[in-house]
Design a protein around this motif. Structure first.
Motif: not given
Lengths: 158, 158, 158, 158, 158, 158
Positions: C138-146
């Motif tokens: 996840t990224n700094q926004h808590g979004e799933l990136v992989a």
């Protein structure tokens, strides 16, 4: 204290006078230095690689590795060519006084502080002495970022 | 001296006992480390980059940068994750005792040697103490290659 | 799902419970990572190296290599020291869901999702099992990136 | 299966035929690749960096990171120039079958195995399809070292 | 002058026509490139590493190494796969016309300007000729940053 | 031709005499240099990265990038500190005469061959002249590996 360009760190033991000093050229530190140094050292401490934790820390930002500052400072005064300085075999009283951040520009001042004759020669018959240097690394604001002494083995002119 | 895996360098100030020790995993040093470290530091001293001069030197071969050994050793015990150890702010009595050559494999032993309470808290109200560690870096033959003390700032459990 | 620090990826096959999970520390991705990863992989795809073409693309900016994200995520949980995890020999269902740009900060969550006993021992008589982990980066926004599963060979305590 | 030089991975969706295949040029893996990849990924697993532990392991020697093999293989076929292949957004069924050691030389064969039309256009009005490629990475002995499928987003000709 | 994608630099001696030209894809130059190139070359000239001195210089900012521009341009057109171009054995009239700064994006145009048959074959019986290429490296504003001729040894078709 | 240490490349225009010459220290080239240079340049030519194809080539082995030799030679004489040499703005008649292989050790000899006064001052009122240097790069056997002229802009003492 007389300021000669890069000369003292190229002097033979006999020629070096206590107080001889040199001020190196400068190096600007970038994020690429942090990434490369983390990679080669394997030191991935969060203060270098985690912007979120670093922002939340005492320093409020990512900082360069202390040992990068130490190593880059050496890169500013170590001569690549063979010369009187045979080795840097020791270091004392290293203190990291201020963090070095991305965009800071560092330089070092070396001052010969102690000479000790070693009454022996190496296997090539080269006489040697030990020189202790006071090293002060400063940033673009003239603030001291690191301070330490290095011990070098210096050849005699013979 | 009780040998706990990597634990002591993850302990809060109160939990750490003098004599707590850890022996790190190992790292084999290669020519690529010398090249990369010379590049990032700017230290192109002939003992690292000139095989001819190095062969003719006291060590008879190219050797790794002393500060690479210091930095790689840190990479063997520094935790990348935020934890009780807040900073490594100083180093004392560093001596490079034996050169590290291409193909050597190093590891480090840390032993807590001194704890000093600092009766102040940081701006987050976290109490801190100073821990002095004795660090010994050895090669694959168990020979001491570098010895020094590091000073770390360690958080209290509060 | 109980959140233990970095523990599960250090567990022996018998001790690991389905659902055991860990959330790693973080790493901020910089342009230096893109340059270094392109260099080591030889993958100079324009989305990583050509700001003009990247601005004109679906993502509107340069992005990190997907395999860098995968590799850096591994760097966040793989232990350098010998331990129960013997190898990561496979990976399934990898999807790059959101691009990782310069300045983004990633972390990974691993969750043990399947254990398979392998009724054989290696040549040292060490029993082994296979553990499938669900990995979410996840990224700094808590979004799933992989998102992907990794297959690890894990030693038994025996 | 017709063997065209590097062509299929440069084809538009309509032009690509199932079974189109390419065999890439080769890359020899060295210790420098292991050191650099460990550094950029932060993955210092002992099989890559500790010659002593690696000698004592199932493989008997230091090996390259599996994700390096994956990344270097991509470097052998990804075009740096903008073209029909818009992204590699997924990967399935990756298995590391044989270790890649220092001095091994790898290459990859890609074969188009599945085409899926996506009846939508991107914001530039470019039609797209998904192409699944079978990838086989082999060493200098023709032995399979890694096998996986990649999913690419491929532009239509107009 | 007909603009074929990357084709001319992949042509056999007989197939290449004077005036054949190619315009490469682009590469954006970053601080990481300067740091990495300084490290690998050992060229730590202050225009690349000292922001203070560079600001005070004729260019007013840090700039990329000229030889990095030359090397990165080669990276834009050199094929990794074996092909008709056997070697780039010479270079003439190189002039660095405008500095390349951090954030600039470069590309190169090659134009075949001279063919010279060499009436000899190599030890494999492959006939060869010399092709002189005019190379122009431009930035994102279409400004010429470097100009030079390269001499390549090109194989004949049979 | 009088052989002064590293001095001529640190001289002001007026002080430099035609025939002044310097012989640099040495650098040993390793596989890590090839890997790093290929990565930063993006030049993955098979002569550098494919041991099998290189063995089958005219040289019979992997060789260093010609531009690496050029860049590393510059690293042997370029001063990091601000001095009279303001820029290396051009290069003529570069010929790569012998390949540099893994393990070779190179050095360079510079000889001032032409001085041209430029009757103008820069915006700081510093007078400048152009100095053409003959550069010869040799290997550990004293064989010439590369030969070229560089054009430097050199400040006057004023």
């Amino acid at each position: 204290m007389n300021d000669t360009p890069i000369h003292p760190f190229r002097s033979y033991f006999e020629d070096l006078k206590i107080g001889d000093s040199l001020l190196t050229h400068r190096r600007t530190v970038g994020e690429a230095d942090i990434v490369a140094f983390g990679g080669i050292s394997g030191d991935y401490f969060y203060m270098h690689f985690d912007e979120i934790a670093a922002k939340d820390s005492q320093f409020g930002k990512r900082i360069a590795h202390g040992y990068f500052v130490l190593s880059a400072a050496a890169g500013l005064f170590v001569s690549p060519a063979p010369g009187p300085v045979l080795a840097n075999y020791g270091l004392d009283a290293l203190r990291f006084i201020k963090p070095v951040g991305i965009g800071d520009t560092i330089r070092a001042r070396l001052t010969a502080k102690r000479k000790t004759d070693r009454n022996r020669k190496d296997d090539k018959g080269v006489g040697q002495g030990v020189v202790a240097w006071d090293v002060e690394v400063t940033n673009q604001h003239g603030e001291l970022v690191a301070s330490y002494d290095i011990l070098t083995l210096v050849a005699k002119r013979s």
